[in-house]
Design a protein around this motif. Sequence first.
Motif, short mmCIF file in Angstrom:
data_model
loop_
_atom_site.label_atom_id
_atom_site.label_comp_id
_atom_site.label_asym_id
_atom_site.label_seq_id
_atom_site.Cartn_x
_atom_site.Cartn_y
_atom_site.Cartn_z
N CYS A 285 -3.05 5.19 -55.01
CA CYS A 285 -3.79 5.91 -53.98
C CYS A 285 -4.55 7.11 -54.57
O CYS A 285 -3.94 7.97 -55.21
N CYS A 292 4.32 11.86 -50.77
CA CYS A 292 4.10 10.40 -50.64
C CYS A 292 5.12 9.57 -51.40
O CYS A 292 5.46 8.47 -50.99
N CYS A 310 0.43 6.63 -42.88
CA CYS A 310 -0.03 7.40 -44.04
C CYS A 310 0.23 8.88 -43.78
O CYS A 310 -0.04 9.37 -42.67
#
Length: 316
Positions: A285, A292, A310
């Motif tokens: 990403c 994350c 997300c």
Amino acid sequence: MIETINLKKHFQVGRNQTLHAVDGISLSIAENEILGLVGESGSGKSTFGKTLIGLHERTAGDAFFDGLPLPQKFTAKDHLRYSADIQMIFQDPYASLNPRMTVLDIIGEGLALKGIPRADIQEEVGFWLRRVGLHPDHMSRFPHEFSGGQRQRIGIARAMIIKPKFVVCDEPISALDVSVQAQVVNLLEDLKDSLGLTLLFIAHDLSMVRYISDRMAVMYLGTLVESGPSDAVFFEPKHPYTRLLIQSNPEADPILERSRPSAELTGEITSPINVGPGCRFADRCPEVMPQCKAVTPQPRLIVSDHQVACHLYDQT
Ligand code: SF4
């Protein structure tokens, strides 16, 4: 028509090794709706479709058809019972038709299992051959006498003759020439409208999925990362993976293709074996943040009917 809640399909692939092919998919498909399911190879799209309709035993979670729970493990009796309402169109039109059976026997098999007389089956098969753009004379031939596109039409006729309510189309166009793909998609759309069908349309080609689907869902490594109305997901993608997937999808129009911003999905896909917490897209990403890799993002509605998993949207 269809609902899954936290549906999982795991495979044991070695001692203490579990492949998380489908890892908690919750989605619904309304009656007479086409839901397009997209993602790269290995994202679990086909496994999800097969698990939903009982071709794989569900590891966990629930699945409902017409408001009633589907069995976790289908018995032969279950397959027979649900085949009247649920059908599948397979990816490979070469491998999915028995080479030793005539077209009449392939398309008419479902009716024969119901005990319908042979003469009626012949009539019905003739009707369906015409309906999918073939000729009734073709019923005495064998699969090897047809092109890939014609075989896929035979596969479609085999599924539709039963008059199902719900059809899983598992990459039905990916093995076909580009020139034939649009014909098959138009045929499916036409059948959906005329028969009031509900479809799960699994495919790689995002433009084609946007064209045929009412809603689109994006899978990455066994999880659902984004879903919503097709135009919203395609033209206003929210998840970084969806954005890259769409940007790396070639345009059919060479002028548009030259003018669109280039983007590539780079980096290795994380192994789906023994996956831990955190976002599965974190290693690839471009917008990765410290949280994350530690915290698994949960799906949340950001606009009506548009859902994203997300951390970029944690505050919305
Ligand atoms: Fe990227 Fe983090 Fe969103 Fe995953 S959760 S897609 S790593 S920003």
